[in-house]
Design an enzyme around this catalytic site. Structure first.
Site, PDB file in Angstrom:
ATOM      1  N   GLU A  45       0.921  -1.183  -0.108  1.00  0.00           N
ATOM      2  CA  GLU A  45      -0.104   0.151   0.226  1.00  0.00           C
ATOM      3  C   GLU A  45       1.215   1.009   0.259  1.00  0.00           C
ATOM      4  O   GLU A  45       0.950   1.881   0.463  1.00  0.00           O
ATOM      5  CB  GLU A  45      -1.073  -0.029   1.170  1.00  0.00           C
ATOM      6  N   GLU A  88      -5.427  -8.129  -0.754  1.00  0.00           N
ATOM      7  CA  GLU A  88      -6.500  -7.611   0.867  1.00  0.00           C
ATOM      8  C   GLU A  88      -7.468  -7.241   0.079  1.00  0.00           C
ATOM      9  O   GLU A  88      -7.535  -7.083  -0.513  1.00  0.00           O
ATOM     10  CB  GLU A  88      -5.901  -6.682   1.530  1.00  0.00           C
TER      11      GLU A  88
HETATM   12  C1  BGC Z   1      -2.925  -3.056   7.410  1.00  0.00           C
HETATM   13  C2  BGC Z   1      -4.061  -3.402   8.476  1.00  0.00           C
HETATM   14  C3  BGC Z   1      -5.393  -3.096   8.334  1.00  0.00           C
HETATM   15  C4  BGC Z   1      -5.767  -3.706   7.048  1.00  0.00           C
HETATM   16  C5  BGC Z   1      -7.180  -2.807   6.975  1.00  0.00           C
HETATM   17  C6  BGC Z   1      -3.239  -4.157   6.119  1.00  0.00           C
HETATM   18  O1  BGC Z   1      -2.639  -3.414   4.869  1.00  0.00           O
HETATM   19  O2  BGC Z   1      -1.884  -3.227   7.304  1.00  0.00           O
HETATM   20  O3  BGC Z   1      -3.776  -2.475   9.619  1.00  0.00           O
HETATM   21  O4  BGC Z   1      -5.833  -3.941   9.061  1.00  0.00           O
HETATM   22  O5  BGC Z   1      -5.305  -3.084   5.770  1.00  0.00           O
HETATM   23  O6  BGC Z   1      -7.089  -1.757   6.981  1.00  0.00           O
END
Ligand code: BGC
Length: 355
Positions: free
Chosen positions: A174, A292
């Site tokens: 990210e 993710e």
């Molecule tokens: C972050 C986490 C977070 C998740 C959802 C991830 O990339 O590292 O800390 O909980 O995204 O927001």
């Protein structure tokens, strides 16, 4: 600050659902002679298919393992493999375990811990993504940290050069804030040049800026002469649903109670976003990994189940491999206290009959 962690993904080519490749046992451990199957004979789309359906195994992205409540256990790898996942994404905060001064040496003890996790995955026929996670200083002052970032990748790449291609690298989780598209594109090219010195054909995963937002993909420029890249995006939309009550998102308590019913309009939005990703990736000739997606534990169970299932199936329909965020933390599909699956979420991800 409201952080829109959208995602961008790429285009469907081969089905991500069925792993095309599996490592032979003698390729699970590094040896003196490279054992990597030449990627030119096994297209990077097939390696992306090998990622298939996966889950993020959180723990090593905390400043110190255990500090955020999770310490990796062998049990977790067993459960992930037994459930039928194909891969693990391992977020790792390398930056917290390396010297601040040149040559920026990564702590051997920490690297040994990462090795342990890699071996646990490979032993169980799980591919594993080593994701450089939470290098926050890179987001804020990239010019000051670029040299260190490249040096970290130089060490990681050297260390894993003889590991099988089921160990994949993800450059940076990210990228955001001061990592604008133009700054990030330059760093991507430099980091790939460093990695390619020792790992000419390893699959490397790269995502766009704005927290890997799907609609930032058009700004991502990848070296056209590198055929071994997989593009990633993250998907957390609608954000007020997936991040309701999230302690790290200011104002998110106001979203508590937001549901996701799966109405035709709700579905259409996600379909359109994924179609954009797929179209971009097709045009670029790159495979896509949805690295993710997930909904926080404060959302209602039925909505989480519906959304999770819908997003996973849409990813598959577009040929994206995927990795759910995450295994046993606050988005988790596994309860580490009861040693039990949250069955409704597990089934949303891995429905009993695989398509
Ligand atoms: C972050 C986490 C977070 C998740 C959802 C991830 O990339 O590292 O800390 O909980 O995204 O927001």
């Amino acid at each position: 600050m409201l952080v829109i962690i959208v995602a961008a993904a790429c285009a469907g080519q081969e089905s991500a659902a069925s792993p095309a490749l599996s490592p032979s046992p003698d390729r699970l451990v590094p040896s003196a002679t490279p054992v990597v199957t030449p990627a030119e004979s096994v297209s990077v789309f097939a390696w992306n298919a090998r990622l298939g359906r996966g889950v993020n195994l959180s723990a090593l992205e905390a400043p110190q393992e255990g500090e955020w409540g999770i310490t990796l256990q062998e049990e977790y790898f067993d459960k992930v493999a037994e459930a039928g996942f194909d891969s693990i994404r391992l977020p790792v905060r390398f930056s917290a375990h390396a010297d601040p001064e040149p040559p920026y040496t990564i702590s051997p003890a920490f690297l040994a811990r990462v090795d342990w996790a890699v071996q646990q995955a490979l032993k169980r026929n799980l591919a594993i993504v080593l994701d450089m996670h939470h290098y926050l200083e890179m987001m804020d002052v990239p010019a000051q940290h670029k040299e260190r970032f490249l040096a970290l990748w130089g060490q990681i790449a050297e260390h894993y050069r003889d590991y099988p291609p089921e160990v994949m690298f993800e450059l940076l989780n990210e990228p955001n804030t001061a990592l604008s598209a133009s700054v990030w594109n330059e760093i991507v090219a430099e980091a790939l040049a460093v990695i390619r010195r020792t790992n000419p054909e390893r699959p490397v995963i790269v995502g766009p800026v704005n927290w890997n937002a799907f609609d930032a993909l058009p700004d991502l420029q990848l070296p056209p002469d590198d055929p071994y890249l997989i593009v990633t995006f993250h998907y957390y939309l609608p954000f007020p649903f997936t991040h309701q009550g999230a302690e790290w998102i200011e104002g998110s308590d106001a979203w508590l109670g937001t549901r996701w019913e799966g109405t035709p309009e709700e579905q259409k939005t996600i379909q359109e976003h994924f179609a954009q990703v797929a179209a971009w990736a097709r045009a670029q000739g790159r495979p896509v990994y949805l690295g993710e997606f997930g909904a926080y534990q404060k959302a209602d169970r039925a909505s989480r189940q519906r959304w999770t299932s819908f997003v996973a199936r849409q990813a598959e329909a577009n040929g994206f491999s995927w990795s759910y965020w995450e295994f046993c933390g606050s988005f988790g599909i596994y309860d580490p206290i009861r040693h039990a699956w949250r069955t409704e979420l597990l089934q949303a991800l891995l429905p009993p009959a695989r398509p």
